[in-house]
Motif scaffolding. Structure first.
Motif, short mmCIF file in Angstrom:
data_model
loop_
_atom_site.label_atom_id
_atom_site.label_comp_id
_atom_site.label_asym_id
_atom_site.label_seq_id
_atom_site.Cartn_x
_atom_site.Cartn_y
_atom_site.Cartn_z
N ALA A 110 0.85 -1.19 0.00
CA ALA A 110 0.00 0.00 0.00
C ALA A 110 0.89 1.24 0.00
N VAL A 111 0.36 2.32 -0.54
CA VAL A 111 1.13 3.57 -0.60
C VAL A 111 1.59 4.00 0.79
N VAL A 112 0.68 3.92 1.75
CA VAL A 112 0.98 4.41 3.10
C VAL A 112 2.08 3.59 3.77
N ASP A 113 2.33 2.37 3.29
CA ASP A 113 3.42 1.58 3.85
C ASP A 113 4.75 2.29 3.68
N GLY A 114 4.87 3.08 2.60
CA GLY A 114 6.10 3.84 2.39
C GLY A 114 6.38 4.80 3.52
N ALA A 115 5.32 5.42 4.05
CA ALA A 115 5.50 6.34 5.17
C ALA A 115 5.95 5.59 6.42
N VAL A 116 5.43 4.38 6.62
CA VAL A 116 5.81 3.59 7.79
C VAL A 116 7.29 3.21 7.72
N TYR A 117 7.70 2.65 6.59
CA TYR A 117 9.11 2.26 6.46
C TYR A 117 10.03 3.47 6.43
N GLY A 118 9.56 4.57 5.83
CA GLY A 118 10.34 5.80 5.86
C GLY A 118 10.54 6.30 7.28
N ALA A 119 9.50 6.20 8.09
CA ALA A 119 9.59 6.64 9.48
C ALA A 119 10.63 5.82 10.24
N PHE A 120 10.66 4.51 10.02
CA PHE A 120 11.62 3.67 10.73
C PHE A 120 13.03 3.85 10.18
N ALA A 121 13.14 4.21 8.91
CA ALA A 121 14.46 4.58 8.40
C ALA A 121 14.94 5.86 9.07
N GLY A 122 14.05 6.82 9.26
CA GLY A 122 14.40 8.04 9.97
C GLY A 122 14.79 7.76 11.41
N LEU A 123 14.10 6.81 12.04
CA LEU A 123 14.43 6.43 13.41
C LEU A 123 15.83 5.85 13.49
N GLY A 124 16.19 4.97 12.55
CA GLY A 124 17.54 4.39 12.55
C GLY A 124 18.60 5.45 12.35
N PHE A 125 18.34 6.38 11.44
CA PHE A 125 19.31 7.45 11.19
C PHE A 125 19.47 8.33 12.42
N ALA A 126 18.36 8.70 13.05
CA ALA A 126 18.43 9.52 14.26
C ALA A 126 19.17 8.80 15.38
N PHE A 127 18.96 7.49 15.47
CA PHE A 127 19.59 6.70 16.53
C PHE A 127 21.11 6.75 16.43
N VAL A 128 21.64 6.46 15.24
CA VAL A 128 23.10 6.43 15.10
C VAL A 128 23.67 7.84 15.15
N GLU A 129 22.94 8.82 14.62
CA GLU A 129 23.42 10.20 14.69
C GLU A 129 23.50 10.68 16.13
N ASN A 130 22.49 10.33 16.93
CA ASN A 130 22.52 10.70 18.34
C ASN A 130 23.73 10.09 19.04
N ALA A 131 23.99 8.81 18.75
CA ALA A 131 25.13 8.14 19.38
C ALA A 131 26.44 8.84 19.05
N ILE A 132 26.61 9.23 17.80
CA ILE A 132 27.85 9.89 17.37
C ILE A 132 27.98 11.25 18.05
N TYR A 133 26.89 12.01 18.10
CA TYR A 133 26.95 13.33 18.73
C TYR A 133 27.25 13.22 20.22
N ILE A 134 26.61 12.27 20.90
CA ILE A 134 26.83 12.11 22.34
C ILE A 134 28.27 11.69 22.61
N ASN A 135 28.77 10.74 21.83
CA ASN A 135 30.13 10.27 22.01
C ASN A 135 31.14 11.37 21.70
N ARG A 136 30.88 12.13 20.64
CA ARG A 136 31.78 13.22 20.26
C ARG A 136 31.80 14.30 21.34
N GLY A 137 30.61 14.57 21.92
CA GLY A 137 30.55 15.56 22.98
C GLY A 137 31.38 15.15 24.18
N LEU A 138 31.37 13.87 24.51
CA LEU A 138 32.19 13.38 25.62
C LEU A 138 33.67 13.49 25.31
#
Length: 335
Positions: free
Chosen positions: A166-194
């Motif tokens: 379904a078309v709306v499935d793209g939004a669901v998978y896109g949202a979880f792709a955004g979640l994965g990107f945010a997750f690793v980006e947050n880790a890098i920023y937190i580690n870099r800040g330390l």
């Protein structure tokens, strides 16, 4: 249906046009060609994944996540983004998406974030050319590149699965792709800040890392919103193959523009407001801006999904009425 060769278009069904104007697997060579093509596609995908994995190791993302302190703060900082992705998942009115496909999309986005990190680093000198250079960096590099790699995480695997139906499935998978990107980006920023913090005491490090995690927790939902928009249009493209390219481009343009505009405004507005109102803490300004900006585009995403939900309910109700399965006065839900 796609374009047809003039010979096929003008021929009746009695003429054999195999290898003339039409093709289907008949010979051993035909079947071998199918296997070679399928194998090449599979190998190509694995090369992309393994290359992304190597880049992920090179930029230190796994090292950051392996630290229990950084890992815990990363998980906590990703909770708002996770909540938003979960809402998009819940809002899918069609068949529910399998958890393993969502997990695979999440993981691929973590790996592919390394591509964005490398490309952003290559073009980072542009951001040093004053305010104009920074704005160009956001609109020409960061926005398009990051949204493209997140969409790649969907396109490479989940998109080809029959349960992406379904078309709306793209939004669901896109949202979880955004979640994965945010997750690793947050880790890098937190580690870099330390690593950049001059403080060595536990309490001081906790304060530095906690502050970074709080900022990233506010920024993370944006990645979910941007890539959910792009993913929706990827879903639209799947079911409109004759215009797939322009549709995907439209989704990427929307996501990249929203993303780059956020980066641009958040880079200047807190400082400008602080100059005009020196008694207002920058964190308060940042918080207010993020809530307004992401709230606005989050609402637009909600309306887009709600419109799909309304259409889905409407056509389903019409079908059920024709079949005599529901009363005529059944109401339709929009939202």
């Amino acid at each position: 249906m796609g374009e047809r060769d003039p010979v096929e278009a003008r021929s009746d069904d009695t003429r054999d046009l195999y290898d003339v104007a039409t093709w289907e697997p008949r010979s051993a060579l035909d079947r071998l060609s199918i296997k070679v093509y399928g194998g090449a596609v599979t190998v190509g995908k694995w090369i992309v994944v393994l290359l992304a994995l190597a880049f992920t190791v090179a930029i230190g993302a796994f090292g950051a996540l392996s630290d229990p302190f950084v890992g815990t703060l990363t998980v906590l900082s990703a909770i708002p983004a996770l909540a938003l992705a979960a809402y998009v998942y819940y809002a899918d009115i069609t068949s529910g998406e399998p958890i393993w496909l969502l997990t695979a999309t999440f993981a691929l986005s973590i790996f592919f974030a390394s591509f964005a990190a490398v490309i952003n680093s290559l073009f980072s000198p542009l951001s040093l050319l004053g305010p104009i250079g920074l704005v160009l960096f956001f609109y020409l590099v960061v926005g398009p590149v990051e949204e493209s790699v997140k969409l790649l995480a969907v396109r490479l695997y989940a998109y080809r699965d029959p349960r992406f139906d379904a078309v709306v499935d793209g939004a669901v998978y896109g949202a979880f792709a955004g979640l994965g990107f945010a997750f690793v980006e947050n880790a890098i920023y937190i580690n870099r800040g330390l690593e950049m913090s001059p403080s060595t005491g536990t309490e001081a490090q906790l304060a530095v890392a906690g502050g970074t995690a709080a900022f990233r927790a506010l920024a993370g939902p944006g990645h979910v919103i941007y890539s959910a928009f792009a993913g929706y249009y990827l879903g639209l493209a799947k079911f409109n193959p004759e215009n797939a390219g322009p549709i995907v481009a439209k989704g990427l343009l929307i996501a990249a523009f929203i993303h780059a505009t956020y980066n641009t405004l958040v880079s200047f507005i807190p400082g400008i407001v602080s100059l005009s109102f020196p008694n207002v803490p920058q964190f308060v300004v940042f918080l207010a801006f993020v809530l307004v900006y992401q709230g606005f585009f989050g609402y637009l995403l909600y309306r887009k999904i709600a419109r799909y939900r309304a259409a889905y309910r409407a056509v389903r109700t019409e079908t059920e009425r024709q079949d005599g399965d529901v009363p005529v006065d059944t109401t339709e839900f929009d939202g």
